[in-house]
Design an enzyme around this catalytic site. Structure first.
Site, PDB file in Angstrom:
ATOM      1  N   GLY A  47     -34.546  48.842  -4.645  1.00 19.52           N
ATOM      2  CA  GLY A  47     -33.541  48.991  -3.594  1.00 19.52           C
ATOM      3  C   GLY A  47     -33.038  47.604  -3.386  1.00 19.52           C
ATOM      4  N   GLU A  48     -32.607  47.475  -2.006  1.00 20.24           N
ATOM      5  CA  GLU A  48     -31.987  46.154  -1.733  1.00 20.24           C
ATOM      6  C   GLU A  48     -33.067  45.243  -1.345  1.00 20.24           C
ATOM      7  OE1 GLU A  48     -29.112  44.543  -2.523  1.00 20.24           O
ATOM      8  OE2 GLU A  48     -28.463  46.327  -3.904  1.00 20.24           O
ATOM      9  N   SER A  49     -33.405  44.161  -1.993  1.00 20.61           N
ATOM     10  CA  SER A  49     -34.350  43.334  -1.394  1.00 20.61           C
ATOM     11  C   SER A  49     -34.062  42.584   0.102  1.00 20.61           C
ATOM     12  CB  SER A  49     -34.732  42.285  -2.356  1.00 20.61           C
ATOM     13  OG  SER A  49     -33.541  41.454  -2.532  1.00 20.61           O
ATOM     14  N   CYS A  79     -38.019  45.483  -9.674  1.00 21.15           N
ATOM     15  CA  CYS A  79     -36.499  44.999  -9.257  1.00 21.15           C
ATOM     16  C   CYS A  79     -36.533  44.209  -7.908  1.00 21.15           C
ATOM     17  CB  CYS A  79     -35.579  46.256  -9.384  1.00 21.15           C
ATOM     18  SG  CYS A  79     -33.875  45.596  -9.155  1.00 21.15           S
ATOM     19  N   ARG A 106     -31.608  36.630  -8.203  1.00 17.52           N
ATOM     20  CA  ARG A 106     -30.876  38.011  -7.719  1.00 17.52           C
ATOM     21  C   ARG A 106     -29.835  38.341  -8.507  1.00 17.52           C
ATOM     22  NH1 ARG A 106     -31.636  36.925  -1.734  1.00 17.52           N
ATOM     23  NH2 ARG A 106     -33.374  38.590  -1.046  1.00 17.52           N
ATOM     24  N   ILE A 133     -30.800  47.770 -12.877  1.00 16.82           N
ATOM     25  CA  ILE A 133     -29.684  48.188 -12.239  1.00 16.82           C
ATOM     26  C   ILE A 133     -29.360  46.953 -11.305  1.00 16.82           C
ATOM     27  CG2 ILE A 133     -29.121  49.572 -10.286  1.00 16.82           C
ATOM     28  CD1 ILE A 133     -29.207  50.911 -13.035  1.00 16.82           C
ATOM     29  N   ARG A 134     -28.289  46.243 -11.521  1.00 20.16           N
ATOM     30  CA  ARG A 134     -27.709  45.012 -10.662  1.00 20.16           C
ATOM     31  C   ARG A 134     -29.276  44.135 -10.619  1.00 20.16           C
ATOM     32  NH1 ARG A 134     -24.154  44.470  -6.682  1.00 20.16           N
ATOM     33  NH2 ARG A 134     -25.615  43.714  -5.436  1.00 20.16           N
ATOM     34  N   HIS A 169     -36.623  49.201 -13.968  1.00 17.69           N
ATOM     35  CA  HIS A 169     -37.040  50.392 -13.310  1.00 17.69           C
ATOM     36  C   HIS A 169     -37.821  51.352 -14.198  1.00 17.69           C
ATOM     37  CE1 HIS A 169     -35.025  49.410  -9.511  1.00 17.69           C
ATOM     38  NE2 HIS A 169     -33.868  48.893 -10.634  1.00 17.69           N
ATOM     39  N   GLU A 171     -39.601  53.347 -13.239  1.00 14.27           N
ATOM     40  CA  GLU A 171     -39.854  54.935 -12.390  1.00 14.27           C
ATOM     41  C   GLU A 171     -38.569  55.873 -12.671  1.00 14.27           C
ATOM     42  OE1 GLU A 171     -39.087  51.725 -11.350  1.00 14.27           O
ATOM     43  OE2 GLU A 171     -37.645  51.932  -9.552  1.00 14.27           O
TER      44      GLU A 171
END
Lengths: 193, 294
Positions: A47-49, A79, A106, A133-134, A169, A171
């Site tokens: 997600g976004e940390s 991530c 990051r 992903i990013r 990821h 998952e």
């Protein structure tokens, strides 16, 4: 066995799906009361940390979880979850749980155009699909941190004691061998010689 | 080549998966972008004028100045999105050149093409598109959108249209789910959508991409309402920076999206937010942006 999945933001449903496929029970952690359920392991999703880190503190979850992590709770972070576990985040003085002795960068591969899919080795499992992903990567890790995967000479998966972290990821793919590794090699072996 | 495109499309859908449970905020300056990031926005939408101001100003509204978008990219670590006009594939090429993280082919701007949407499969960067029913959603996905949002009615602070759109979408999904296999062919024809996409909805009970709510969300309760109705995250445009205390309201809306089904948490965070945006009722407005791009 019951695994808590941090469900503040991001790809937590995918982790719950992977655990379900392995017939492992899980529950979502969104607020303090959710921690009344005892857990044998914790998953910190992607997600976004910045978002997850902020909500952890504002929803009064951080200290309680940190205490359990310090006491040896098995944790698997992907991530953003890996960033939350790192002792140091490049370019900032902020760290979250700081439990794995490593420094992460990051958005290390740049913006969304730098996101990629590859297949590479995971120590002890074999070649697995990896979706970045990013994504962050690990700049350095202390000697006591075990390196589990490297892609293009960058460290992208590690384990330190009961803590497992991947920059990619697992998952997001149908391959649940990394989740199985977490359950069988870390959660089930906790406290056993 | 085809395999590369499919791989990229998969990665683009994956990015949207990581945005789930989050709030994407409209910002028009680096300052606002920083406030949004600090408040806990999962991404920002960079645009020169927020929808409420576009509505007030009238005239043709277009893609934002790339320089302004870059200035926002420089100050935040979260994904930066920006809007292009419906059908304006050159604006999209420009945004791809500055490595935008997500393009919103948006009815908020003046449409550039009244017939064709952008062929989004030609791009490496991901696209999100608005939809008010399952037909529009699946047509946009067929064109290459890797994320969908309800249209709602932007810049009004009135949530009624977003509610109508998410309800339409979820009830149509349930209908498709319950169809017999042979009925799917006819439904695909009626809805004017590819059979394979409709079949995927039939089998999985959801759109093949992430679906956010957008348009008219102004309070934590609005955001939680959209989540309880089935949205996977929320876009907030004018609702934040047209309100009395943007930082506080932003944080409250973010927490509402995380704990959308807990009335006690919602009660607590709804307190003392200062003035919400004034808003305009649906019946009072001249221009229905949701009617653009079907």
């Amino acid at each position: 066995m019951k695994i808590g999945v941090l469900a503040l933001q991001g790809g937590f449903i995918e982790h719950i799906g992977a655990l379900h496929a392995l017939q492992v029970d899980s529950f979502e952690i969104r607020k303090r009361e959710d921690l009344q359920t005892a857990m044998d392991g914790l998953i910190l999703p992607g997600g976004e940390s910045t978002v997850i880190g902020k909500l952890l503190k504002e929803l009064d979850l951080f200290h309680a979880l940190n205490e359990q992590i310090q006491n040896g709770l098995p944790v698997f972070g992907t991530c953003a979850g890996m960033i939350l576990l790192a002792k140091k985040i490049r370019g900032t003085d902020t760290a979250y749980f700081g439990a794995i002795d490593m420094e992460v960068k990051r958005n290390a591969y740049g913006r969304q155009l730098g996101s990629f899919f590859t297949e590479a080795a995971f120590k002890g499992i074999g070649v697995i699909p990896m979706t970045f992903i990013r994504a962050p990567y690990i700049e350095w890790a202390a000697p006591e941190v075990e390196i589990l995967s490297e892609v293009n000479k960058r460290i992208v998966a590690v384990r330190q004691n009961n803590l497992l972290a991947t920059a990619y990821h697992p998952e997001l793919t149908a391959d649940n061998r990394v989740h199985r590794y977490f359950i069988e090699q870390i959660v089930e072996k906790r406290g056993k010689p | 080549m085809q395999a590369e495109i499919e791989k990229q499309y998969e990665l683009n859908k994956n990015l949207a998966q990581m945005l789930k449970g989050g709030v994407i905020m409209d910002v028009s300056t680096p300052e606002q972008a920083r406030i949004a990031e600090q408040a806990g926005a999962v991404a920002v939408m960079a645009l020169e004028r927020i929808p409420a101001d576009i509505r007030a100003a009238g005239g043709v509204s277009r893609m934002s100045d790339p320089k302004m978008i870059r200035s926002i990219q420089q100050v935040v670590s979260i994904p930066v999105m920006a809007k292009v006009r419906i059908g304006h594939f050159v604006e999209a090429q420009i945004l791809e050149a500055i490595e935008i993280d997500y393009i919103d082919e948006s009815e908020v701007l003046s449409p550039a093409d009244d017939k064709y949407h952008i062929d989004k499969s030609k791009f490496k960067v991901p696209f999100v598109c608005g939809a008010k029913n399952i037909g529009e959603a699946l047509r946009r996905i067929a064109e290459g959108a890797s994320m969908i949002r309800t249209k709602g009615e932007p810049g009004t602070g009135d949530v009624i249209q977003a509610v109508r759109h998410i309800r339409a979408m979820t009830s149509e999904i349930r209908r498709v789910q319950s169809m017999k296999e042979d009925e799917l062919y006819y439904a695909a024809k009626e809805l004017q959508v590819p059979y394979e996409l409709l079949r995927s909805v039939h089998e999985n009970g959801k759109l093949p991409v992430v679906n956010f709510a957008a348009g008219g969300v102004a309070t934590p309760a609005d955001a939680a309402l959209m989540m309880q109705l089935g949205a996977e995250g929320v876009f907030v445009g004018s609702g934040i920076f047209k309100s009395g205390n943007p930082a506080k309201r932003a944080q409250a809306i973010i927490k509402a999206v995380t704990n959308f089904s807990d009335p006690h948490v919602l009660a607590e965070i709804s307190e003392d937010l200062g003035e919400a945006m004034v808003g305009i009722n649906e019946s009072e407005i001249q221009l229905l942006m949701a009617e653009r791009g079907i």
